[in-house]
Design an enzyme around this catalytic site. Sequence first.
Site, PDB file in Angstrom:
ATOM      1  N   LYS A  55      44.636  29.480  23.892  1.00 40.87           N
ATOM      2  CA  LYS A  55      43.630  29.289  24.150  1.00 40.87           C
ATOM      3  C   LYS A  55      42.572  29.889  24.653  1.00 40.87           C
ATOM      4  O   LYS A  55      42.965  31.029  25.277  1.00 40.87           O
ATOM      5  CB  LYS A  55      43.530  27.675  25.319  1.00 40.87           C
ATOM      6  CG  LYS A  55      43.818  28.979  26.955  1.00 40.87           C
ATOM      7  CD  LYS A  55      44.444  27.901  28.016  1.00 40.87           C
ATOM      8  CE  LYS A  55      45.223  28.296  29.168  1.00 40.87           C
ATOM      9  NZ  LYS A  55      45.413  27.720  29.873  1.00 40.87           N
ATOM     10  N   TYR A 276      21.407  51.916  38.513  1.00 40.47           N
ATOM     11  CA  TYR A 276      20.465  51.616  39.282  1.00 40.47           C
ATOM     12  C   TYR A 276      20.456  51.205  40.935  1.00 40.47           C
ATOM     13  O   TYR A 276      22.335  51.263  41.300  1.00 40.47           O
ATOM     14  CB  TYR A 276      20.783  50.300  38.782  1.00 40.47           C
ATOM     15  CG  TYR A 276      19.868  49.738  37.331  1.00 40.47           C
ATOM     16  CD1 TYR A 276      18.483  50.014  37.392  1.00 40.47           C
ATOM     17  CD2 TYR A 276      20.583  49.369  36.695  1.00 40.47           C
ATOM     18  CE1 TYR A 276      18.292  49.418  36.162  1.00 40.47           C
ATOM     19  CE2 TYR A 276      19.533  49.300  34.793  1.00 40.47           C
ATOM     20  CZ  TYR A 276      18.137  49.443  35.303  1.00 40.47           C
ATOM     21  OH  TYR A 276      18.064  49.036  33.835  1.00 40.47           O
TER      22      TYR A 276
HETATM   23  C1  LIG Z   1      46.713  27.886  30.283  1.00 44.53           C
HETATM   24  C2  LIG Z   1      48.207  26.988  30.803  1.00 44.53           C
HETATM   25  C3  LIG Z   1      49.125  27.592  30.537  1.00 44.53           C
HETATM   26  C4  LIG Z   1      49.025  29.111  30.596  1.00 44.53           C
HETATM   27  O1  LIG Z   1      49.434  29.801  31.978  1.00 44.53           O
HETATM   28  P1  LIG Z   1      49.681  31.281  31.679  1.00 44.53           P
HETATM   29  O2  LIG Z   1      49.501  31.108  33.394  1.00 44.53           O
HETATM   30  O3  LIG Z   1      48.170  31.899  31.323  1.00 44.53           O
HETATM   31  O4  LIG Z   1      50.962  31.064  31.671  1.00 44.53           O
HETATM   32  C5  LIG Z   1      49.648  26.734  30.373  1.00 44.53           C
HETATM   33  N1  LIG Z   1      49.737  25.092  30.027  1.00 44.53           N
HETATM   34  C6  LIG Z   1      48.737  24.940  31.181  1.00 44.53           C
HETATM   35  C7  LIG Z   1      49.232  23.341  30.873  1.00 44.53           C
HETATM   36  C8  LIG Z   1      47.789  26.117  30.926  1.00 44.53           C
HETATM   37  O5  LIG Z   1      46.522  25.004  31.302  1.00 44.53           O
END
Ligand SMILES: *Cc1c(COP(=O)(O)O)cnc(C)c1O
Length: 389
Positions: A55, A276
């Site tokens: 994702k 800054y």
């Molecule tokens: C993002 C996600 C993962 C992966 O999690 P990590 O902590 O990055 O390994 C797995 N399952 C779900 C439902 C997620 O939303």
Amino acid sequence: MPNLTNHNHKTDNQPFGVDGAHGAMLTIDPHALANNYLTLKSQLRANTRCAAVVKANAYGVGLEIAAKAFYDAGARDFFVALPQEGAVLRKLYQDVRIFVLAGLLPGMSPFYRQLNLIAVLNSISEVEEQAAFAVNNNITKLAVALQFDSGMKRLGMSEAEAHILSTQSHFLEHFDLQLVMSHLACADMPQDRMNQTQLSNFRQLSQLFPKTPHSLANSSGIFLGADYHFDLVRPGIALYGGNPTPGLKNPMQPVASIHAEVLQIQHLEVGQSVGYGATWQARKPTQVATVSTGYADGYLRSASTSSQRTRGPLAYLKGKYVPIIGRVSMDVLAIDISEFSNGHIKRGDLVELLGKHVLVDELAQGCGTISYEILTGLGQRYQRRTGQL
Ligand SMILES: *Cc1c(COP(=O)(O)O)cnc(C)c1O
């Protein structure tokens, strides 16, 4: 016409340079991505599948590069957050399962169907909509996954709803159930009792669907032990080099590095300030390098330091760690290079802001955040390349 791509910025001990039109380079290492996948896979029983969560543009490193690395290493199950991400992945690979974690977005059943995306149904309302779509289109078995809430209260159906579903099969008869899953809230804290609680809740829930494969573990969940693995695991961050075992040695390889050019060297006298707000003041004569990366590139402004907040993240340059000083601006930041003799650091030298020496979890800690936010926030204007870090 000046040649914009071929300026020679290489210095003696740099193996590569940033192309002339960019001030900084983001390198992604496909071998490290593949190795991380194989490392995680090696933790599992032979019949447990290792999916890849890709994702958010594969946690910022680039969906195409990451998906290819995992696919070539054997992954055939992928998770995205949104159907649009699934559509991009489907163009690249036709023979993989793509699960959409957001669930069924309203009215989107035809889109999922056309691209062969598997909705992770998170509510009874989604179940109803997807079942109605199957009925209205004479689809006898529509591939779906079901998510149940085992305690995190984010997405997924309740235990009561699980009972309704498992007994009222008029919904389920339209589905080809690919997966029953849940998600852990505290997997990165192995001592937290929440893990045990969620595990036993999930065991009870998943027993209602004995013939369907089960999945609970994210990256850190894999390291909670084989009890948490079930039939399929869903690592994300560990694939991208984040430490799934905080506090212990990171078993994963870094996959991304940022190298930014030194634009200018400044010499500060005692009492002079940098950047800054003039927040950081020199207590001794100080040599400062201005470096070509800022918060517009995803180098968070919360990395800024001042005379009050002296400890931010470190950078790495010619064998030494150097501190970030003053406020991070949009396009540049400053590092203290007083450790080097005068003239040793030159315009065009490359500073590692993230990579083999500056690990993503350390940079994140210096910015007061987590590796996930650093990676998914990587900016768009780096010169992107693949290769060894
Ligand atoms: C993002 C996600 C993962 C992966 O999690 P990590 O902590 O990055 O390994 C797995 N399952 C779900 C439902 C997620 O939303």
